[in-house]
Design an enzyme around this catalytic site. Sequence first.
Site, PDB file in Angstrom:
ATOM      1  N   LYS A 198       4.439   8.794   9.047  1.00 27.81           N
ATOM      2  CA  LYS A 198       4.131   8.273  10.381  1.00 27.81           C
ATOM      3  C   LYS A 198       5.082   8.805  11.466  1.00 27.81           C
ATOM      4  O   LYS A 198       4.877   9.906  11.953  1.00 27.81           O
ATOM      5  CB  LYS A 198       4.092   6.742  10.335  1.00 27.81           C
ATOM      6  N   ASP A 232       9.194   2.605  -0.016  1.00 32.78           N
ATOM      7  CA  ASP A 232       8.139   3.222   0.784  1.00 32.78           C
ATOM      8  C   ASP A 232       8.315   2.769   2.230  1.00 32.78           C
ATOM      9  O   ASP A 232       7.907   1.673   2.622  1.00 32.78           O
ATOM     10  CB  ASP A 232       6.764   2.817   0.242  1.00 32.78           C
ATOM     11  N   TYR A 235       0.850  -1.197   0.000  1.00 30.99           N
ATOM     12  CA  TYR A 235       0.000   0.000   0.000  1.00 30.99           C
ATOM     13  C   TYR A 235       0.877   1.237   0.000  1.00 30.99           C
ATOM     14  O   TYR A 235       1.816   1.334   0.802  1.00 30.99           O
ATOM     15  CB  TYR A 235      -0.898  -0.002   1.242  1.00 30.99           C
TER      16      TYR A 235
HETATM   17  C1  LIG Z   1       3.596   1.952   3.432  1.00 27.83           C
HETATM   18  C2  LIG Z   1       2.620   3.084   3.370  1.00 27.83           C
HETATM   19  N1  LIG Z   1       2.737   3.995   2.406  1.00 27.83           N
HETATM   20  C3  LIG Z   1       1.908   5.048   2.316  1.00 27.83           C
HETATM   21  C4  LIG Z   1       0.878   5.203   3.219  1.00 27.83           C
HETATM   22  C5  LIG Z   1      -0.052   6.383   3.103  1.00 27.83           C
HETATM   23  O1  LIG Z   1       0.189   7.266   4.145  1.00 27.83           O
HETATM   24  P1  LIG Z   1      -0.977   8.278   4.626  1.00 27.83           P
HETATM   25  O2  LIG Z   1      -2.030   7.440   5.282  1.00 27.83           O
HETATM   26  O3  LIG Z   1      -0.265   9.210   5.554  1.00 27.83           O
HETATM   27  O4  LIG Z   1      -1.474   8.972   3.403  1.00 27.83           O
HETATM   28  C6  LIG Z   1       0.709   4.275   4.248  1.00 27.83           C
HETATM   29  C7  LIG Z   1      -0.391   4.423   5.219  1.00 27.83           C
HETATM   30  O5  LIG Z   1      -0.638   3.606   6.056  1.00 27.83           O
HETATM   31  C8  LIG Z   1       1.598   3.182   4.330  1.00 27.83           C
HETATM   32  O6  LIG Z   1       1.482   2.251   5.272  1.00 27.83           O
END
Ligand SMILES: Cc1ncc(COP(=O)(O)O)c(C=O)c1O
Length: 421
Positions: free
Chosen positions: A263, A237, A144
């Site tokens: 985060k 990511d 994700y």
């Molecule tokens: C690995 C990863 N990338 C991107 C995101 C997206 O971040 P946000 O919820 O701050 O938009 C998340 C959200 O949980 C994530 O776990």
Amino acid sequence: MSADRSTAIYERAQQLLPGGVNSPVRAMRAIGRAPIFIERAAGAQITDVDGNTYIDYVCSWGPLIAGHAHPRVLEAIAAAAAKGTSFGAPTEAEVALAQEVSLRIPGAEMLRMTSSGTEAAMTAIRLARAHTGAEMIIKFAGHYHGHSDALLVQAGSGLLTQGIPSSPGVPQAVTADTIVLPWNNEEALLAATSRSDIAALIAEPIAANMGLVPPQPGFLELLRERASATGALLVADEVITGFRVSREGAAASVRPDIYVLGKILGGGLPAAALAGPRAILEQLAPAGEVYQAGTLSGNPLAVAAGLATLALLDATAYAQLNATTQRLATGLQEAARGLPVSVVAVTGLVTVFFTPDPPTNLDEVRGADLDAYAAFCRELLARGVYPPPSQFEAWFPSLAHTDELIDRTLEAADSAFATLR
Ligand SMILES: Cc1ncc(COP(=O)(O)O)c(C=O)c1O
């Protein structure tokens, strides 16, 4: 446990918020119950509007590595707020945060802040396309990267939890440029990277949005090698893994071209970023022509919370978090004796899979017994433990989870598992 007020608020919420929540994973539909409305939290415990207290393993889905309402973080936020909450002009603290990130993460020479991980991942893709002149991107099933159109294909997290294979409203033309591969599959990776029109290979270096599925030995190295061979940028990511699994995150050993962070970077307030070498990051406006912007990017309160949180994360903290994680994971596996349960853990992250073996990709994750996970969660909640209400999410132990809280969790898990035997 009483749920009168939560139930009443949920009824009102459903009239005013789609599904009663502001982000899908907060609903507890996947475990067959209504969400719990939270009143306050401190350390590793949250208290709901009915006065029930739970040991929290969601911890805001990752930012709260130091626990809820850590005094140092609150002090930093209060001090920043007293000076003004947002200026739309640069502050010295943003420079300090960029410096701090560059000291921790090899290759993170420059930082561009956003308010969410979604924006940071979306911008990383735009930057990779501009840098390479290519358009295709490769992502992995079950990973994700936020909810931007191009990355919302076979995505993990809430989509997996809600059983949404691909969201209506995402134009086919946008996702036509996204190739989705099975995680940990070398052959598929080799075949897909034989072409030369790939801008970015994006991955969570330790997949944590389909439950925790670490890379097989050598797979991250192969990602690096194939990205370089085909002329694509490797985008790691690390929104979840960054500053959590270790000081430098999960991907530093293979030197990705762009890191996506979030985060913990914002210490519980909205902040995320992309980071990487000057030669790539300086293509962003106003240094370069790749456009990206944000009214609240680098917000002073979020930057203060991020800096205060990072200041707590020294070698001792990571050793403690690792010991806590091991105690929790080993104890959960032991408590599940006799059941087809696999507990997977890395420092700061745990998943209790209702599968006989640890899954290595999304297909194997899909084989999990979701009814059993749901029943396990309901039993834990009834015993004062708040797990992620989805088989496809990780548990987030923190520095505030003391041995005593872990032991109480394991007692609750022992009797929760017993109800499933
Ligand atoms: C690995 C990863 N990338 C991107 C995101 C997206 O971040 P946000 O919820 O701050 O938009 C998340 C959200 O949980 C994530 O776990």
